[in-house]
Structures are given as C-alpha cells and as structure tokens.
Design a protein around this motif. Structure first.
Motif, PDB file in Angstrom:
ATOM      1  N   GLU A 195      -1.602  -0.994  -4.196  1.00 21.17           N
ATOM      2  CA  GLU A 195      -2.638   0.030  -4.244  1.00 21.17           C
ATOM      3  C   GLU A 195      -1.987   1.355  -3.886  1.00 21.17           C
ATOM      4  OE1 GLU A 195      -5.636  -0.637  -1.273  1.00 21.17           O
ATOM      5  OE2 GLU A 195      -4.202  -0.564   0.405  1.00 21.17           O
ATOM      6  N   GLN A 243      -6.808   5.809  -5.204  1.00 22.60           N
ATOM      7  CA  GLN A 243      -7.910   5.978  -4.273  1.00 22.60           C
ATOM      8  C   GLN A 243      -7.712   7.315  -3.563  1.00 22.60           C
ATOM      9  OE1 GLN A 243      -8.523   2.541  -1.648  1.00 22.60           O
ATOM     10  NE2 GLN A 243      -7.078   1.405  -2.943  1.00 22.60           N
ATOM     11  N   SER A 257       0.845  -1.192   0.000  1.00 23.39           N
ATOM     12  CA  SER A 257       0.000   0.000   0.000  1.00 23.39           C
ATOM     13  C   SER A 257       0.879   1.240   0.000  1.00 23.39           C
ATOM     14  CB  SER A 257      -0.917   0.021   1.226  1.00 23.39           C
ATOM     15  OG  SER A 257      -1.846  -1.043   1.193  1.00 23.39           O
TER      16      SER A 257
END
Length: 231
Positions: free
Chosen positions: A34, A56, A3
């Motif tokens: 991500e 995101q 992440s």
C-alpha cells in the motif's frame, strides 16, 4: 504487507513520477503493498494528484517531518514500513533488495542516493559528500528508509523533537535494536535543495550547525533549507 509512506508538502509536481516508479517496481515484484501520502498542510494539488495515482491520502497539519512520518506509520497496515520522499524514484532492484534484507533478518536500512540532475560543481560535491557520509556512518538518508513494524515501534518512531536529522536519530535507534544495512543499490532523488541555494548559503548552514549543533535541529526557525518557501 509493505507500507510505503510518503510525507508531502506542496509536492504536486514531484509526486506523479515517484508514485509511478513505485507502482512499477511493486508490480514487477508482485508485492502485497500500500502507499500512503501524508499531505502535510499542502496548499497545492498534492492530495488530488496522490489519489489520481492510486495512493491513500492522510491529511495532517504538522509541518514537522518526524511527526508527519509517524502519522503515516500509525495509519499503515503493513508489517514492513518504507519511508520515501516525494521527489525520490525507487526502482525494482532497490525495492527487492530492501525486502530481501528484511526477510534476511535486518531490522531496517537505507540505500545509496544518486542525483542524476546534479550539474553545478557544488551540487556534485554535495552529492559525493553526503553519499560518503551516509555510507561511512551507516546512516540511512530520509529519502529512503525502511524497517520492520516491530523495530519501528521498539524505537519509538521518529523522534519528534527534531525538525531535521530525524533520519539520523532513527537510523541509530534501529541499529541499537538489530542489524541495520545500507544497500548497494541506489535510489534517485532530486538535487533541487542543493540547486536552489547558493554555495555561500550552504556554507552558512554548515557554520550555523557547527555552532548550534543539536539545538539547530530542534527549531524550525533555523531550518529554511527544509521548511522555507523555496522548492
């Protein structure tokens, strides 16, 4: 999963290059990953730019870097966490080295930092001084700090008493847990903070820190270098 967490306040101009470099690096390594942009009270198009580039977006209103980083970590799904600043370019070799360090048993680490756009003498001097300091002390600069999720939780996350210097506190906390490494590979970051303040302003900042020490880092009022309007 890795992440990648990017704290961002009014970073619409810087984010595209950072996100494109990350995507290229992660793609070259075929990583499961991500990227989360933590939009901290931005007044520009930071969120829109992040979404366009596939990130995101988590909106917060902290204006406090430690809390913003922690919010991103809380939302992350990965077993490995990488904190990258919005003006920092990460290539495949340094990303591969970070992943290899974690797979080799390190709890976390950082990397060398270069500033390709450094021009003025005081900017070049600042780059050299900070580079030597980070390497000598084993401290990871906040623009590139990685760790395992387990180590992050064990350290209690970034210390939210600090408005600056949270990267130093986290590096020391992680080093108490296990092996903490500073990679030979380097990331490229912007010299804008060094360029937009005069040598005299830098000197005043250092003198103020010498007088106030840790108290200065726990008050946003004294930290225009990081929280002021100049960007």
């Amino acid at each position: 999963m890795l992440s990648v967490i990017i704290p961002a306040h009014n970073e619409a101009a810087q984010l595209p290059a950072t996100l494109m470099a990350l995507r290229q690096a992660a793609g070259a390594l075929a990583l499961d990953w991500e990227v989360i942009v933590v939009d901290d009270a931005s007044e520009d198009g930071t969120a829109e730019v992040a979404r366009v580039h596939g990130a995101q977006v988590l909106r917060v209103e902290h204006r406090q870097i430690a809390a913003t980083r922690n919010a991103g970590a809380q939302a992350a799904r990965g077993q490995a966490l990488l904190f990258v600043d919005a003006d920092t370019s990460v290539d495949a070799p340094v990303l591969a080295a970070a992943v290899a360090a974690l797979e080799g048993g390190a709890v976390g680490g950082g990397a060398r930092v270069t500033m390709p756009e450094a021009g003025a003498w005081h900017v070049r001097l600042g780059e050299w001084c900070f580079g030597w300091l980070f390497r000598f002390t084993g401290i990871a600069p906040g623009c590139f700090l990685f760790c395992t999720r387990a180590a992050f939780d064990a350290a209690g996350g970034f210390n939210q008493r600090y408005y600056a210097g949270e990267d130093v506190a986290m590096s020391r906390a992680l080093a108490r847990i296990g092996r903490f490494v500073i990679l030979r590979e380097a990331v490229r970051t912007s010299a804008r903070k060094l360029q937009m303040f005069t040598p005299w302003e830098h000197l005043r900042l250092m003198l103020r820190f010498a007088l106030m020490r840790r108290r200065m880092l726990t008050s946003r009022r004294h930290l225009d270098f990081w929280y002021g309007r100049r960007r």
